[in-house]
Motif scaffolding. Structure first.
Motif, short mmCIF file in Angstrom:
data_model
loop_
_atom_site.label_atom_id
_atom_site.label_comp_id
_atom_site.label_asym_id
_atom_site.label_seq_id
_atom_site.Cartn_x
_atom_site.Cartn_y
_atom_site.Cartn_z
N LEU A 317 0.82 -1.21 0.00
CA LEU A 317 0.00 0.00 0.00
C LEU A 317 0.85 1.26 0.00
O LEU A 317 0.49 2.27 -0.62
CB LEU A 317 -0.91 0.02 1.23
CG LEU A 317 -1.93 -1.10 1.36
CD1 LEU A 317 -2.73 -0.94 2.64
CD2 LEU A 317 -2.85 -1.14 0.13
N ASP A 318 1.97 1.24 0.72
CA ASP A 318 2.83 2.42 0.76
C ASP A 318 4.24 1.99 1.13
O ASP A 318 4.45 0.93 1.72
CB ASP A 318 2.30 3.44 1.77
CG ASP A 318 2.86 4.84 1.53
OD1 ASP A 318 3.45 5.08 0.46
OD2 ASP A 318 2.70 5.71 2.41
N ARG A 319 5.18 2.85 0.79
CA ARG A 319 6.59 2.52 1.01
C ARG A 319 7.40 3.80 1.08
O ARG A 319 7.23 4.71 0.25
CB ARG A 319 7.11 1.65 -0.13
CG ARG A 319 8.60 1.34 -0.12
CD ARG A 319 8.96 0.51 -1.34
NE ARG A 319 10.36 0.16 -1.39
CZ ARG A 319 11.30 0.91 -1.97
NH1 ARG A 319 10.95 2.06 -2.54
NH2 ARG A 319 12.55 0.52 -1.99
N VAL A 320 8.28 3.89 2.07
CA VAL A 320 9.23 4.99 2.20
C VAL A 320 10.63 4.40 2.30
O VAL A 320 10.85 3.44 3.05
CB VAL A 320 8.93 5.87 3.43
CG1 VAL A 320 10.09 6.80 3.75
CG2 VAL A 320 7.66 6.69 3.21
N SER A 321 11.56 4.94 1.55
CA SER A 321 12.95 4.49 1.58
C SER A 321 13.85 5.69 1.91
O SER A 321 13.79 6.71 1.22
CB SER A 321 13.36 3.88 0.23
OG SER A 321 14.72 3.50 0.26
N ILE A 322 14.66 5.53 2.96
CA ILE A 322 15.46 6.64 3.47
C ILE A 322 16.91 6.19 3.62
O ILE A 322 17.19 5.26 4.38
CB ILE A 322 14.94 7.11 4.84
CG1 ILE A 322 13.48 7.55 4.75
CG2 ILE A 322 15.80 8.24 5.39
CD1 ILE A 322 12.84 7.76 6.11
N PRO A 323 17.87 6.81 2.95
CA PRO A 323 19.28 6.51 3.23
C PRO A 323 19.58 6.79 4.70
O PRO A 323 19.16 7.81 5.25
CB PRO A 323 20.03 7.47 2.30
CG PRO A 323 19.08 7.70 1.17
CD PRO A 323 17.73 7.74 1.81
N PHE A 324 20.31 5.87 5.33
CA PHE A 324 20.46 5.93 6.78
C PHE A 324 21.86 5.48 7.17
O PHE A 324 22.32 4.42 6.77
CB PHE A 324 19.42 5.03 7.46
CG PHE A 324 19.46 5.05 8.96
CD1 PHE A 324 18.77 6.00 9.67
CD2 PHE A 324 20.21 4.10 9.64
CE1 PHE A 324 18.82 6.02 11.07
CE2 PHE A 324 20.27 4.11 11.03
CZ PHE A 324 19.57 5.08 11.74
#
Length: 443
Positions: A317-324
């Motif tokens: 349904l949703d997705r967030v990708s964050i360099p970490f």
């Protein structure tokens, strides 16, 4: 109040350096690290602009010929020029524009028709310094503060597959007693406050169940390195799941850390039930057995933190990708700054967001050029003076291992006239800008 704000700004160093830049392959986890189901529509070209009257009613009487076509990012100001070798520079004493007041933007655009049933949000990466937004004549809201990202729910007013008219009033009037900007920081400073939609504008579509886009302009995901030890690292992740539907929904919240080779280094899953028109926040600890640490300019290693909202019948349904970056920062009053237990010598600069000929309406390539110059100088730390900067500088600092100091524009003064104390409205604006800065740059 000033000391408390400064203390919080100091603490932001603990969170800088993990939110962006390096692209993980993620090809080894099919069905998990797939493309986001969100639809992002940039609103860059075809805007009409004019320096205009104070009210929308007066604006209706303005003939179309008085508007000019512009692209966003845009500012109507042109400030500052070099006195030496003027022929080699863009700005001159003759073309400087320091008008501060009200500017109007209009855009006619057609969103896709195949996003029926999805929520829509207008995103402004910044508008200086007060922005009031109408969509098809419906007032969506007002944002006070010229440096932070803000979003407005446009679902009810948007017409899918048809022409829509977006109107934005932007006010960068110089603050004075009784002025429209008297309660919006900064009141003054040793820099010029440009006007306009000087950072990108976009329209974002999501499913009704999504990671919260209405949380002070943040990603809805907050992550920090909780511990690093002989047994590995613990990354604490908080995710806000929003339900804009009219019924209870139960979804799977999946959190992963993906390394630069595309392998999953740590993973957690949990079930979340969210009531209608509400938000549920969940905190998980993701273990990484053999962490590769973010070690500043020596080794700026980045994972990708991926948070997904999954419905078993419907899929992703949703997705967030964050360099970490996995790292710990601490201060010692006698010995200085430590990164992952090692002393870190900060050789830094103060960095403004101006560029000759563009003012604040720069693009990522301009910022990248500046960062390349800083790296050549041997910079290991940047003070983002004197206000919240945009996403590109944070991305590049994370990628290159540069420690960042973020701050809000509480500079020089925060009273007007003979007042000895700031107004309640100005205090609240300071709190709002600080909340937005922390929410948006936490990672």
């Amino acid at each position: 109040m000033r000391s408390r704000l400064c203390l919080v700004m100091l603490c932001l160093l603990l969170f800088a350096g993990e939110n962006h830049a390096q692209r993980a392959k993620a090809s080894r986890t099919p069905g998990t690290i797939a493309g986001s189901p969100r639809v992002n529509m940039p609103l860059r070209d075809g805007w009409r602009f004019k320096l205009g009257p104070e009210s929308a009613a007066e604006l209706q009487a303005e003939p179309d010929a008085t508007w000019k076509t512009v692209s966003v990012p845009h500012t109507w100001n042109r400030v500052g020029y070099y006195k030496d070798s003027p022929a080699t520079h863009i700005n001159t004493a003759q073309n400087v524009v320091m008008t501060q007041g009200v500017g109007w933007y209009k855009l006619v655009f057609t969103p896709p028709a195949d996003v029926i049933g999805m929520e829509s949000f207008l995103q402004f990466d910044a508008a200086s310094r007060i922005a009031t937004v109408w969509l098809n004549g419906t007032l969506l809201g007002t944002h006070r503060g010229g440096f932070s990202r803000f979003r407005l729910d446009s679902t009810a007013a948007l017409k899918l597959g048809q022409e829509n008219t977006l109107t934005v009033k932007v006010d960068n009037t110089k603050p004075a007693l009784g002025s429209s900007t008297a309660d919006v920081l900064p009141l003054t400073g040793d820099f010029f406050v440009y006007g306009g939609l000087y950072r990108p504008v976009s329209l974002i579509f999501t499913r009704k169940m999504h990671l919260d886009l209405m949380d002070y302009g943040s990603s809805g995901v907050y992550a920090k390195t909780a511990s690093i030890g002989a047994g590995g690292a613990q990354v604490q992740v908080s995710a806000r799941v929003r339900n804009d539907s009219e019924q209870n929904r139960t979804v799977l919240l999946r959190t992963l850390l993906v390394d630069a080779q595309g392998d999953v280094a740590g993973q957690q899953e949990q079930s979340v039930t969210v009531a209608p028109a509400s938000v549920e926040e969940r905190i998980v600890n993701v273990s990484v057995a053999h962490p590769h640490l973010w070690q500043g300019v020596q080794d700026p290693y980045l994972y990708h933190l991926v948070v997904e909202v999954v419905d078993k019948p419907s899929g992703l349904l949703d997705r967030v990708s964050i360099p970490f970056g996995i790292r710990r920062i601490r201060f010692d009053a006698d010995k200085g700054l430590f990164l992952n237990g090692k002393p870190l010598a900060v050789h830094g600069v103060g960095y403004h967001q101006d560029r000759e000929g563009k003012g604040w309406a720069t693009d990522p390539a301009d910022v990248a050029e500046d960062v390349a110059t800083m790296r050549e100088m041997g910079v290991t730390g940047i003070r983002l003076t004197h206000y919240q900067h945009g996403q590109p500088i944070h991305d590049l600092a994370d990628r290159d291992g540069i420690v960042v100091w973020d701050e809000i524009p509480l500079v020089s003064q925060w009273t007007l006239g003979e007042n000895l104390q700031p107004t309640a409205a100005l205090r609240e604006n300071a709190r709002q800008q600080l909340r937005e800065l922390i929410a948006q740059d936490f990672n």
